[in-house]
Structure formats: C-alpha cells, structure tokens
Design an enzyme around this catalytic site. Structure first.
Site, PDB file in Angstrom:
ATOM      1  N   PRO A   1      -4.669   0.108  12.825  1.00 11.28           N
ATOM      2  CA  PRO A   1      -4.126   0.035  11.499  1.00 11.28           C
ATOM      3  C   PRO A   1      -2.778   0.605  11.147  1.00 11.28           C
ATOM      4  O   PRO A   1      -2.020  -0.067  10.514  1.00 11.28           O
ATOM      5  CB  PRO A   1      -5.185   0.729  10.645  1.00 11.28           C
ATOM      6  N   GLU A   2      -2.426   1.757  11.401  1.00 12.41           N
ATOM      7  CA  GLU A   2      -1.266   2.293  10.685  1.00 12.41           C
ATOM      8  C   GLU A   2       0.038   1.585  11.071  1.00 12.41           C
ATOM      9  O   GLU A   2       0.079   0.790  12.003  1.00 12.41           O
ATOM     10  CB  GLU A   2      -1.177   3.811  10.904  1.00 12.41           C
TER      11      GLU A   2
END
Length: 274
Positions: free
Chosen positions: A2-3
DNA sequence: GATGATGTTGGTAA
DNA sequence: GTTACCAACATCAT
C-alpha cells in the site's frame, strides 16, 4: 502493497512491462473490485492501449488512448503481475487483462479490498478519495507554510493527522511511525502543539523517507512474492515499525507498541514524549 | 478451534 | 468538523 513508495514501485514496474501493450479482453472473477458496471468496464477497455501509468498518492492511474483513465487502488494486499498467457493465476487472481502480445496482466488481492474505477481522463478528481486528496510529500508541494497552517488548525493527534490522505497524500502506517520516530515526536501529540522546528523536521523526514523508500523499492512486510520480481528492500531500514521490544537505535530504550486511533503504533517512549 | 491483528479506505452514527 | 466503530476479506501468529 500500500503506501506511496510501494505504489510508486508498482507504477514503475507497470510502465516497464506493459506501457504500450493493448488489452484484448478482460476477465473479472470478483465483480465488487470494479466500481463500474462490469460489462461496460470490459467493453470500454477492450482494444485499448496502455499509454502510461501515473500515480497520485496511493492511487495508480492507467492512461488509455481513448481518453479513459482507470483508477486503481491496491488497499491492503493488491498486486499486479505480468505472466505468459493463461499462466500464473491463483485463487486470489480476481481480474485478468489479456494482452494482444500473448501475455496477461493479473490483479491479485488476497483480501479483495482493492478497487478499480474507469473514468474519462480528467475526471479522476470525481473518484472517492481523489476528490479530497492532499499534496504529494515532495519539497515543492508539501510546504512548511501549508503544514504550519493545517497543524495549527487541528487538535487531532499528529499520527492520525499525517495518515489523513486529505492532508498529505501517500503516508501509511509504517512511514507514519518511522517519520515520527525520526522526528522525535510522540504519535499522540496534538498537532497544534508542534513547534516550528518540529514541523520543519517532520516535513523534511517525510520527504526524505519517501524518497529513500522508493529507492529501496518499498517495504515488503508480508514478504512472499512481490509483483515484477522487485522484492522491496526497505523493511531492512525500518527503525520502529515491527520492532516492539527491541532497543531504540538511538538510546537503547525498548520500543513500545500501543494503539493510536485504532492503528498499531510503534515508538520510543524515551525520545518521543507527550 | 478461537481470537486478534494486518501496509487501507469509506460509510455511518454519536 | 471530530471520533469511534464497523465493514469489506483472508491469512498468520498466539
């Protein structure tokens, strides 16, 4: 994955592998991943060429030749893979983009949280999440003046504030803990209690950390296979995330893990005080 | 087996 | 505007 640094790594891999490729057809095995009407989604993308893949915060933007953009968010576990035709699928493969060059672009997502939305290019801003997204964490966009302003106006705890995508784009749970540790700021400090020096330090650490993590191809926590064979290396450079009970690299105090706004939060209780 | 936590976000309710 | 809680799911650690 994700990030921001992980999404950026995926974006680069996609541009390397499928920029210029043309979609022949699409199979969708878990319709909820597609925010559009599934038949219309398939129909409008068939025959279209991927011109390039852009990124905004944690969102991938696939640009197609006919004025369409596919907004793709990986959420917790979404991954893209490029494989020879009809190979490599697993029970977690939910969308298959067949390419005219006899390869498949697979979307895998164990938890099925990821989402794709097809919109006319230019209307990405109507997609939930992109409507209100904040500035990218780079020097010319995340200015000291901007941060000073939003921090001064908020009594919220600093960690959930920097996790708020409408305030800063791209920071997630790992890099929130890391940048707060680097800046020696307790995650529960009210945002409006930060000094000018602390704001400047935090800003610089956010900008530097994102750039460093991108260089390291992002962080691979759940290890396993990363798309494009680019296993992230950055997990080896984390200072507090996942290090509960280990000594702080600066002062030796044991790293603690607490809950802040429902998220697991790692910090050094000696150097990051309320 | 049960429980709780996990790199995220969006909706709802207080 | 805030915060808290839950939901979407599957897997892994305890």
């Amino acid at each position: 994955m994700p990030e921001l640094p992980e999404v950026e790594t995926v974006r680069r891999g996609l541009n390397r592998l499928v920029k210029g490729a043309t979609i022949s057809s699409i199979d969708v095995y878990w319709p909820k991943i597609i925010n559009n009407d599934v038949e219309s989604f398939k129909q409008r993308l068939a025959g279209q060429t991927i011109q390039k893949v852009d990124r905004r915060g944690k969102y991938l933007l696939f640009r197609f030749g006919n004025g369409l953009t596919m907004v793709s968010h990986l959420r917790m576990e979404g991954k893209y893979n490029v494989v020879p035709q009809d190979e490599g699928r697993t029970k977690h493969t939910h969308v298959v983009f067949h390419l005219t060059d006899d390869r498949d672009l697979l979307y895998n997502d164990t938890r099925k949280f990821g989402r794709m939305t097809l919109v006319p290019t230019g209307e990405e801003v109507t997609v939930a999440g992109l409507k209100t997204i904040g500035p990218e964490p780079v020097a010319d966009q995340l200015t000291i003046a901007y941060l000073t302003d939003i921090f001064a106006k908020s009594k919220k705890m600093i960690k959930p504030l920097i996790l708020d995508q409408s305030k800063i784009a791209g920071i997630g749970n790992i890099y929130a803990d890391e940048t707060l540790w680097m800046s020696k700021i307790h995650p529960m400090r009210p945002a409006n209690s930060l000094t000018d020096d602390e704001i400047a330090t935090l800003r610089q650490n956010i900008i530097d950390e994102m750039a460093m993590a991108i260089k390291g191809h992002g962080t691979t926590v759940h290890s396993f296979s990363t798309a494009f064979g680019e296993a992230g290396q950055f997990q080896n450079q984390l200072h507090v995330y996942g290090r509960e009970g280990e000594p702080c690299e600066r002062c030796g105090t044991l790293i603690e893990k607490i809950k802040v706004a429902q998220r697991g939060t790692h910090f050094c209780p000696h150097e990051q005080q309320l």
